[in-house]
Write a protein that holds these residues in place. Structure first.
Motif, PDB file in Angstrom:
ATOM      1  N   MET A   1       0.826  -1.204   0.000  1.00 39.15           N
ATOM      2  CA  MET A   1       0.000   0.000   0.000  1.00 39.15           C
ATOM      3  C   MET A   1       0.858   1.251   0.000  1.00 39.15           C
ATOM      4  N   ASN A   2       1.944   1.238   0.744  1.00 38.95           N
ATOM      5  CA  ASN A   2       2.852   2.379   0.748  1.00 38.95           C
ATOM      6  C   ASN A   2       3.519   2.554  -0.613  1.00 38.95           C
TER       7      ASN A   2
ATOM      8  N   GLN B   1      -4.636   7.010   1.106  1.00 40.54           N
ATOM      9  CA  GLN B   1      -4.645   8.449   1.345  1.00 40.54           C
ATOM     10  C   GLN B   1      -4.456   8.792   2.816  1.00 40.54           C
ATOM     11  N   HIS B   2      -4.704   7.845   3.705  1.00 39.28           N
ATOM     12  CA  HIS B   2      -4.706   8.154   5.123  1.00 39.28           C
ATOM     13  C   HIS B   2      -3.737   7.240   5.867  1.00 39.28           C
ATOM     14  N   ASN B   3      -3.968   7.098   7.151  1.00 42.40           N
ATOM     15  CA  ASN B   3      -3.133   6.242   7.976  1.00 42.40           C
ATOM     16  C   ASN B   3      -3.124   4.812   7.432  1.00 42.40           C
ATOM     17  N   THR B   4      -1.917   4.249   7.253  1.00 44.30           N
ATOM     18  CA  THR B   4      -1.783   2.944   6.600  1.00 44.30           C
ATOM     19  C   THR B   4      -2.493   1.849   7.377  1.00 44.30           C
ATOM     20  N   VAL B   5      -2.348   1.818   8.701  1.00 36.66           N
ATOM     21  CA  VAL B   5      -2.945   0.756   9.503  1.00 36.66           C
ATOM     22  C   VAL B   5      -4.460   0.761   9.349  1.00 36.66           C
TER      23      VAL B   5
ATOM     24  N   GLN C   1      -6.146   2.066   6.922  1.00 31.91           N
ATOM     25  CA  GLN C   1      -6.481   1.761   5.542  1.00 31.91           C
ATOM     26  C   GLN C   1      -6.433   0.263   5.282  1.00 31.91           C
ATOM     27  N   VAL C   2      -5.470  -0.423   5.867  1.00 31.08           N
ATOM     28  CA  VAL C   2      -5.363  -1.874   5.728  1.00 31.08           C
ATOM     29  C   VAL C   2      -6.607  -2.552   6.293  1.00 31.08           C
TER      30      VAL C   2
END
Length: 205
Positions: free
Chosen positions: A58-59, A166-170, A172-173
């Motif tokens: 995702m990153n 677009q937002h915090n990865t955790v 978003q996952v």
């Protein structure tokens, strides 16, 4: 002179031995780390390693502005297979299906066993249309599989797709997995042996 030569030879021998031992330890550590990433039955990535890989993917998508899709696959009526034919045949079904999933994906994609009879796939750089074609191809491939004793197997598939995090990865996952899982639940509820996207109003075969 002989003592000096012997001392130099001994020191050289010890250094070679230590270098060889260190190399063996490094190789053993690398093999052990690889084993902790792999599911023993399927030789696919396990859930623990997938949990590490998904945020990385995702990153990467965020940096490169790349589309990707998350696919959740569940074997239909798997409990019935175990009850009717036994767990050995159930393991065979999982193994054959795992090989099919692995050979049906690109090297840039990620295939993992999520647990039990569920699998997760990250289709990197994949539009929604690409993902639909891929899932259609999977259904066709799986319909052609044969097993030693089990009946023909079908799968239900749930898919979600995002342009980039677009937002915090955790967070978003967690959202991404929930969307795909909700779509899978709908696919099973609407008759199984089909693919549903998170954005679909109706089932898509």
């Amino acid at each position: 002179t002989m003592v000096a030569c012997f001392t130099l030879f001994f020191a050289y021998f010890i250094e070679m031995l230590m270098t060889r031992t260190l190399r063996q330890l490094i190789n053993a550590k690398a093999q052990l780390e690889q084993l902790t990433k792999i599911d023993a039955l399927t030789n696919l990535y396990n859930r623990r390693h997938f949990d590490e890989l998904l945020p990385q993917k995702m990153n990467s998508a965020k940096r490169t502005h790349t589309l990707f899709s998350l696919v959740i696959i569940d074997i239909d009526f798997f409990k019935n297979i175990n009850d009717k034919h036994g767990h050995d045949i159930g393991d065979e079904v999982i193994g054959v299906l795992s090989h099919t999933l692995k050979t049906a994906t690109r090297k840039t994609d990620v295939v993992a066993r999520w647990g039990g009879e569920e699998f997760l796939i990250v289709l990197y750089n994949s539009t929604q249309d690409n993902a639909r074609l891929y899932c259609k191809y999977l259904h066709e491939r799986i319909a052609e599989l044969r097993y030693s004793r089990a009946d023909n197997i079908t799968v239900s598939i749930g898919v979600t797709q995002i342009p980039m995090p677009q937002h915090n990865t955790v967070l978003q996952v967690e959202t991404l997995i929930k969307e795909a899982d909700d779509a899978l639940y709908r696919a099973k509820g609407e008759g199984r042996n089909r693919t549903i996207f998170h954005t679909d109003r109706h089932a898509k075969i």
